[in-house]
Structures are given as C-alpha cells and as structure tokens.
Scaffold this motif. Structure first.
Motif, PDB file in Angstrom:
ATOM      1  N   TYR A  40       0.799  -1.234   0.000  1.00 51.46           N
ATOM      2  CA  TYR A  40       0.000   0.000   0.000  1.00 51.46           C
ATOM      3  C   TYR A  40       0.834   1.288   0.000  1.00 51.46           C
ATOM      4  CZ  TYR A  40      -4.167  -2.821   1.373  1.00 51.46           C
ATOM      5  OH  TYR A  40      -5.208  -3.714   1.438  1.00 51.46           O
ATOM      6  N   HIS A  48       0.686  -1.498  -7.168  1.00 55.34           N
ATOM      7  CA  HIS A  48       0.759  -2.638  -6.252  1.00 55.34           C
ATOM      8  C   HIS A  48       1.387  -3.858  -6.926  1.00 55.34           C
ATOM      9  CE1 HIS A  48      -2.763  -0.700  -3.833  1.00 55.34           C
ATOM     10  NE2 HIS A  48      -1.612  -0.172  -3.529  1.00 55.34           N
ATOM     11  N   HIS A  70      -3.431  -7.125  -2.458  1.00 55.00           N
ATOM     12  CA  HIS A  70      -4.379  -6.602  -3.455  1.00 55.00           C
ATOM     13  C   HIS A  70      -4.870  -7.700  -4.393  1.00 55.00           C
ATOM     14  CE1 HIS A  70      -0.510  -6.741  -5.382  1.00 55.00           C
ATOM     15  NE2 HIS A  70      -1.071  -6.577  -6.554  1.00 55.00           N
ATOM     16  N   GLU A  98      -4.597   3.656   3.305  1.00 57.67           N
ATOM     17  CA  GLU A  98      -5.105   2.418   2.684  1.00 57.67           C
ATOM     18  C   GLU A  98      -5.464   1.372   3.741  1.00 57.67           C
ATOM     19  OE1 GLU A  98      -5.653   1.365  -0.859  1.00 57.67           O
ATOM     20  OE2 GLU A  98      -5.995   3.489  -0.480  1.00 57.67           O
ATOM     21  N   ASN A 102      -9.246   0.010   3.888  1.00 53.06           N
ATOM     22  CA  ASN A 102      -9.553  -1.420   3.762  1.00 53.06           C
ATOM     23  C   ASN A 102      -9.938  -2.051   5.095  1.00 53.06           C
ATOM     24  OD1 ASN A 102      -9.012  -2.249   0.853  1.00 53.06           O
ATOM     25  ND2 ASN A 102      -7.159  -1.086   1.336  1.00 53.06           N
TER      26      ASN A 102
END
Lengths: 234, 234
Positions: A40, A48, A70, A98, A102
């Motif tokens: 991230y 990524h 990811h 991130e 997430n």
C-alpha cells in the motif's frame, strides 16, 4: 506472542533490495512458505503489482513465495489466513490511509499479537509504533487518523539521520523535529539508523545490526543505545 | 487585491533572523506601523511569547511594532483589525491545527484577499498554497484538515533541496516525494530554495531573489524557472 522484524530501511547504500536482511529473514520466516505482502505504501507511486514483483524477486533467493494483499478479494481474510506478513516502505500517509480504507488495522494488530511473523521496512516499520507522528514522509494524502498498530510501546523514526555538521540548509534537523514531537506527545521515540532493526519476540524488543540507535524521551537528553539492548521497558 | 511575500525561509545560513528580507519588507510594510504576528507554528516548541519577542527584535530594525495574535482576547477580531500580518515558520501541522482550533482560516483568507499585506516564511508560506500536503515537516499533531488558504493556485514546498549526488542516505529525495504527491493530487508545486520568495500583487505572482525555483507539474518533467518569472498561470 509476537514475532517481528522492524527495519529502518529495505535497502542499504550500494546494496540491493533486502539483501542485508536476507540471512535474518531466512531464520525469521523459516516455517513459512508464502508471505503476504502489503504494497500500500507505493514508493515513488509505483503500482501494487510492480511493487509486489520487486518483493517476489528478493524472496525467491530464500525460497519464499510472495502474494500481494491486493490480489485477494477480501483483505481481512487474507491477513487472517496469512502464514507471515511483510509491509514494505514508501509513503506512510498513503500506507495508513489504505490500511484504514480497507479496514484491516485491527485484524493486522490481532494476528501479529497472536504470533503471525511480521516484517516491516521503513513505512512498514513506522506503523508498528503507537502512532505515525514520527514519520519522515510528505503528507500527500490525509488519513482518517495517525493511530497505528502499537505493537511496541513507543514510536519509531526510521532512516534516522544525524545532524550534518557542515550543512548550510536551514530546515529542521531530525533531532529538532523529534523534540517538537515531544512538545505534544508523551511516548519515547527510537531513531533507527539505516542498517538497524528491532527484533520483537514476545515481550522482548532488542536492537539488532551493528549500529547504535538514538532514544528520545520527553524532557530528557537523547541517549545512544548499543545493539542487543533490551527496549521492552523504555 | 492581494499583497503577499511568500518566503522559503526566515533565515539564511550565516545570516540572522529575517535580515536578507528586511529591505524588501521595509517596502512591503511601508504604510504599516504594527504587524500582527501569528506564532502558532512554534519552532523547536518555543512559546508564543518567546517567538513573538524574536520577531519584535527583527522588525524594530525597520521601525515596525509587532503584536502576537495570542495577546488578543479574540483572534478573529485581531486579524480583521490588523494593518499587516506575518505568519512565522516552525511546524506546519501545529500551525494549521491552531488556525483551525481558533477558527481563523476563513477570516485570514478574506482579509488577505482584501489587501492586508501578508508575510509568510516556511510554514507561514506553506499555508498560502491550496493545501499543506507538500510540507517537509513531521506530523507531530493531527489537524482537522490539510486544506489551507489557497492564496495562490498551486502548492508550495519551502526549503526546497536538490538531491545530494554523493548522499549514501536511502530516504526519499524531495523530488521523489513531490512525484509521489502527484500520484494523488493534481495541483502544481513550486519548490522554493532558501533565499527565494514569491511576490504576489493582485493577480501577479513573481519569483524573487537570485535563485531559480523548481516547478513540478503532474505527469511532466520538472522545470527550472528564473527570477521575475510570472507564475499566475501555472
């Protein structure tokens, strides 16, 4: 039951990616075949996929497979099921943003506290501290909070740099910045020089590598500590 | 009707506080007898009183009085009534946090747009851009937003530093950091070297001082611009 390597940097000057750490990592990940990689932080804004490829190339040298978080449908499940986890460097603001987006911070904290072996470098090390307030990175995005994993009871300043005696630049030295941090925050800060790392095993936190590290406590003069110093009661 | 000096730094190497700018400031503040000083950025964590004393000593050399905003009961009224305003350097996160806490950002924007002469150095210059996302400072406090005054249509990176060719340090260069910024943000960034400043007069924005500045636009190679370059249409 914690089992972490918290490294100042992934790469030494004139070295290649992770090379100086590979003997340590071979031991750290000895019971692991696949490492979950968290890309991230996106150093230099790379994707990524690109970042994960770079990490794969390093870990193949010690016969470990790598899978990017990811690549999974559900990042929370990916963390719960991981044999081991590596969070790479880049921009700490982007990384933390991130992690919040997430919704994986609590799960990450939980699995690492329950023994999933963890490796962090640079931004991936910053997040092991109580907060990300001592990152060196540029605040290019605005995360929902600066609170991080709190896997150690202090903050980390990776890539710690001593003041340059003959510098003509007027920007603040790292030491001045950490002094300013202590005007607003109580926790100690470990300045980890490039080539140093912390080894966390259960409740023990030890400085590793050949260099000393610099410890900053509020209202005290900073001190240098030697490799192998126990830091669990800072 | 804007009238601003946006300086990279307050102090040059081997210089004293504000000395290199005093001839410019004598003209900039020629119709002003008292300057309102905003000491919120607290360099090295010094108090508002200490910081204001330092500023008073510099401005006495050009016969200007200085009053700290913290000396007023109502900071919003202090800004509305100010003949001129100076925001000094220090930590941009601390500065922006205090500006939000005291609810003065909108008033500050308004009076400066209506012609109150303004001086910013370092953190006080950062806040003239659209956002504070290109500060070099350590995020020692968490402000409610990174949005700043937007007095120019780009972001500012003060104390701009060129990459050191013989550095062995692996932390990101300033150029890399700004490239990462552009992965998430559209606005141009002006890297202002120490000794440079921007002069804003109504809709004109000109680079001043003897040095070139570095302009970063998203998806473009950075360019160097000369002193006196007009930057109003970046």
């Amino acid at each position: 039951m914690k089992n972490l390597i918290i490294a100042s940097t992934s790469t030494l000057h004139n070295g290649s990616y992770l090379d100086y750490l590979l003997p340590t990592l071979e031991d750290h990940f000895k019971e692991v075949s696949t490492i979950l990689f968290i890309p991230y932080a996106r150093p230099s804004g790379i994707s990524h996929d690109e970042y994960t490829s770079k990490v794969k190339k390093a870990f193949i040298l010690i016969n470990k497979k790598v899978k990017g978080i990811h690549e999974f449908e559900n990042p929370i499940e990916a963390i719960k099921n991981a044999e081991a986890i590596f969070t790479g460097g880049g921009n700490t603001f982007v990384l933390v943003n991130e992690l919040y987006r997430n919704n994986v911070l609590n799960t990450l904290e939980e699995v690492i506290k329950n023994g999933t072996p963890y490796l962090g470098t640079s931004a991936g090390s910053n997040i092991c501290g109580l907060t990300m307030n001592t990152t060196n990175d540029m605040p290019i995005v605005y995360p929902p909070s600066f609170r991080t994993l709190g896997l150690v009871s202090f903050n980390i300043n990776p890539h710690y740099l001593d003041p340059e005696i003959d510098s003509t630049h007027m920007g603040e030295t790292r030491e001045t910045r950490i002094k300013e941090f202590h005007a607003y925050n109580p926790q100690p800060v470990i300045g980890l020089r490039e080539g140093s790392w912390l080894e966390v095993r259960n409740n023990s936190v030890k400085l590793k590598g050949n260099l000393t590290a610099r410890v900053f406590k509020r209202n005290q003069e900073p001190i240098e500590i030697d490799p192998e110093t126990e830091l669990n009661n800072l």
